[in-house]
Design an enzyme around this catalytic site. Structure first.
Site, short mmCIF file in Angstrom:
data_model
loop_
_atom_site.label_atom_id
_atom_site.label_comp_id
_atom_site.label_asym_id
_atom_site.label_seq_id
_atom_site.Cartn_x
_atom_site.Cartn_y
_atom_site.Cartn_z
N GLY A 12 -19.85 69.41 -43.70
CA GLY A 12 -20.22 68.29 -42.82
C GLY A 12 -20.21 68.66 -41.35
O GLY A 12 -21.17 68.36 -40.62
N ARG A 37 -7.77 66.62 -38.36
CA ARG A 37 -9.02 67.37 -38.40
C ARG A 37 -9.99 66.86 -37.32
O ARG A 37 -10.63 67.64 -36.63
CB ARG A 37 -9.65 67.22 -39.78
CG ARG A 37 -10.43 68.44 -40.17
CD ARG A 37 -10.69 68.48 -41.66
NE ARG A 37 -10.98 69.87 -42.03
CZ ARG A 37 -11.37 70.25 -43.23
NH1 ARG A 37 -11.48 69.36 -44.19
NH2 ARG A 37 -11.62 71.50 -43.49
N VAL A 85 -18.03 64.64 -48.49
CA VAL A 85 -16.62 64.77 -48.84
C VAL A 85 -16.48 65.81 -49.93
O VAL A 85 -17.45 66.18 -50.58
CB VAL A 85 -16.01 63.42 -49.29
CG1 VAL A 85 -16.03 62.41 -48.15
CG2 VAL A 85 -16.76 62.86 -50.49
N ASN A 86 -15.26 66.26 -50.13
CA ASN A 86 -15.06 67.32 -51.11
C ASN A 86 -15.16 66.80 -52.54
O ASN A 86 -14.86 65.64 -52.82
CB ASN A 86 -13.74 68.07 -50.87
CG ASN A 86 -12.62 67.14 -50.50
OD1 ASN A 86 -12.85 66.04 -50.00
ND2 ASN A 86 -11.42 67.55 -50.77
N THR A 87 -15.60 67.69 -53.43
CA THR A 87 -15.77 67.33 -54.85
C THR A 87 -15.09 68.42 -55.68
O THR A 87 -15.76 69.22 -56.32
CB THR A 87 -17.27 67.29 -55.20
OG1 THR A 87 -17.88 68.50 -54.70
CG2 THR A 87 -17.97 66.10 -54.59
N PHE A 157 -27.04 74.83 -48.48
CA PHE A 157 -27.01 76.20 -49.00
C PHE A 157 -26.31 77.16 -48.04
O PHE A 157 -26.36 78.37 -48.25
CB PHE A 157 -28.43 76.69 -49.28
CG PHE A 157 -29.11 75.94 -50.40
CD1 PHE A 157 -28.79 76.20 -51.72
CD2 PHE A 157 -30.05 74.96 -50.13
CE1 PHE A 157 -29.39 75.50 -52.76
CE2 PHE A 157 -30.67 74.25 -51.16
CZ PHE A 157 -30.34 74.52 -52.48
N ALA A 220 -24.98 79.24 -59.43
CA ALA A 220 -24.70 79.91 -60.69
C ALA A 220 -25.44 81.26 -60.75
O ALA A 220 -24.88 82.28 -61.19
CB ALA A 220 -25.12 79.02 -61.86
N CYS A 271 -17.05 77.22 -53.78
CA CYS A 271 -18.23 76.73 -54.50
C CYS A 271 -18.51 77.37 -55.86
O CYS A 271 -18.72 76.66 -56.84
CB CYS A 271 -19.46 76.90 -53.62
SG CYS A 271 -19.43 75.76 -52.23
N ARG A 341 -9.95 79.43 -49.96
CA ARG A 341 -10.08 78.76 -51.26
C ARG A 341 -10.61 79.73 -52.33
O ARG A 341 -11.63 80.37 -52.14
CB ARG A 341 -11.00 77.54 -51.13
CG ARG A 341 -10.33 76.41 -50.35
CD ARG A 341 -11.25 75.23 -50.15
NE ARG A 341 -12.29 75.50 -49.21
CZ ARG A 341 -13.22 74.59 -48.84
NH1 ARG A 341 -13.21 73.39 -49.39
NH2 ARG A 341 -14.14 74.89 -47.97
#
Ligand code: UDX
Ligand code: UDX
Length: 452
Positions: A12, A37, A85-87, A157, A220, A271, A341
């Site tokens: 974002g 943040r 937002v994060n998923t 992307f 993927a 991701c 992460r």
């Protein structure tokens, strides 16, 4: 237009900064529940590190770019709302460990339904399972009170470390929406935003489901290439082939191409794993277990690679690392980011800590608190020492592991490092960025992924 973005994270923040920078006619407000943040976005020290980001934020902040915790106020005024937002992967209940956790998305949709005032375009920026837009639409419409909502999918992307570059000159921008007249009009509004700086032929428009699924598929495919070359790296080590030479020879075939064929200690980041798990879950949900197994193997190969690397260190160090100092250079999941992460370094360090090694880490951007959190180690746990530079980390170490490809590691004085280490001195290059022959001449017992 008044644009609002919910979620001031890695996606974002930079995306909205670029939109504000390039489309000066629009006012962009980025909101987040996390006050610290938002304060950081409003300060001189931004909450995320991305080359070039400071400049574009400073150019627009306070003019047509704002960061705020007033989520409701900003939703109320907006003509277009991005949900960013994060998923994360679900950690509870059905689909735990695989499905995407959509609770934040749903919360945002409910909040928009409650407070937005006019007709609003809602843009899914977060990566979502295919057909999520259907649920978002139902939530919005169940409480529409005569307002019209259009839902678009506009996946991001950008890659971390090159976010500004990727946003400025994207390979493509993808916008999915309903193919009805109102949907097409909403698509056009978002096309116009990007067309301020992206050539029109690079803006692809599709139906909603194609857009949602394309993001998962792109990630993927990228991850699959890394797992494929990493699988070959194990075979290279067994046979004496050099994986970099194999990757080069294979990648010069124009049908294959050279990118994303760098063997490594494993892919990380927020991701790839999350999105493939999500794809696997979707395949199962739609009754396609063979397709699910196929994609799941990309993750299994990545796990194999991380543990294989750690196992190899233990074996090489005479089958024990107990009480030995092991220097780790790099903790971020790739260079030029402070993001950790799913970093391969976490898995390698955990395996070695379990073998009772003492880990001394140096990373140019990652803080000690962040490392301790990722490794679940208390502040006073002495199995981890965080060092101010690579020389401190490697002094008296039995082995050096290079886990992130930071440019500065290539320029280190390895003769000095060798002299200050326990002998025999071992070096494991998990990113294949060092000249192993030169290191061996110095005296190191050096190996890289797939390079013996
Ligand atoms: C993004 C995407 O949204 C995710 O779907 C994609 O797959 C990866 O990138 P990212 O920007 O990296 O996520 O996430 P993060 O840095 O965690 O930022 C999300 C922000 O949303 C956080 O700052 C969080 O505080 C905020 N948030 C979350 C809200 O403001 N409201 C909420 O209800 C939930
Ligand atoms: C990725 C996608 O590239 C991006 O398009 C999407 O929007 C988000 O996910 P990101 O995770 O930021 O971006 O970084 P990326 O450059 O793709 O690297 C992911 C991981 O793969 C890193 O750990 C990297 O070191 C590793 N990698 C990458 C390899 O091991 N070998 C390669 O050849 C390329």
């Amino acid at each position: 237009m008044k644009i609002c973005c919910i979620g001031a994270g890695y996606v974002g923040g930079p995306t909205m900064a670029m939109i504000a920078h390039k489309s000066v006619d629009h006012t962009v407000t980025v909101v987040d529940l996390n006050k610290a943040r938002i304060d950081a976005w409003n300060s001189e020290s931004l909450p995320i590190f991305e080359p070039g980001l400071d400049t574009i934020v400073q150019a627009s902040r306070g003019k047509n770019l704002f960061f705020s915790t007033d989520v409701e106020g900003s939703i109320r005024d907006a003509d277009m709302i991005f949900i960013s937002v994060n998923t994360p992967t679900k950690t509870y209940g059905s689909g735990s460990g695989r499905a995407a956790d959509l609770r934040y998305i749903e919360k945002c949709a409910r909040q928009i339904a409650e407070v937005s005032e006019g007709d609003t375009i809602v843009v899914e920026k977060s990566t979502l399972p295919v057909r999520t837009a259907e649920s978002v639409k139902r939530i919005l419409e169940s409480n529409s009170k005569g307002r019209q909502f259009q839902i678009l999918s506009n996946p991001e992307f950008l890659a971390e470390g090159t976010a500004v570059q990727d946003l400025e000159a994207p390979d493509r921008v993808l916008i999915g929406g309903s193919q009805c007249p109102e949907g097409l009009a909403a698509i056009q509004k978002l096309v116009d935003v990007y067309a301020s700086w992206v050539p029109r032929e690079k803006i692809i428009t599709t139906n909603l489901w194609s857009s949602e699924l394309s993001k998962l598929t792109a990630n993927a495919f990228l991850a699959q290439r890394i797992s494929s070359i990493n699988a070959i790296s194990a075979l290279c080590e067994a046979t004496g082939a050099d994986v970099d030479e194999v990757a080069h020879a294979v990648g010069t075939d124009s049908r294959i191409g050279p990118k994303f064929l760098k063997s490594s200690v494993g892919f990380g980041g927020s991701c790839f794993q999350k999105d493939i798990l999500n794809l696997v879950y979707l395949c199962e949900h739609f009754g396609l277990p063979d397709v699910a197994t196929y994609w799941n193997s990309v993750i299994e190969m990545n796990d194999y690679q991380k543990h294989r690397f750690a196992r190899r260190i233990v074996t090489t160090l005479f089958n024990t690392v107990s009480d030995k100092k092991i220097a780790v250079l790099g903790f971020a999941f790739k260079k030029d980011t402070n993001d950790t992460r799913e970093s391969a370094a976490i898995y390698v360090c955990r395996d070695l800590i379990e073998e009772l090694a003492n880990i001394a880490v140096y990373d140019p951007k990652v803080t000690e608190a962040q490392m301790r959190r990722e490794l679940s180690l208390a502040t006073d746990d002495t199995q981890l020492t965080v060092c101010k530079d690579a020389y401190e980390a490697t002094c008296d170490a039995h082995a050096v592991l290079l886990l992130t490809e930071w440019e500065e590691f290539k320029a280190l004085d390895f003769e000095r490092i060798y002299r200050d280490m326990h002998q025999p001195a071992f070096l494991f290059d998990g990113r294949n960025i060092l000249d192993l022959n030169a290191l061996r001449e110095i005296g190191f017992e050096a190996s890289g992924i797939g390079r013996g």
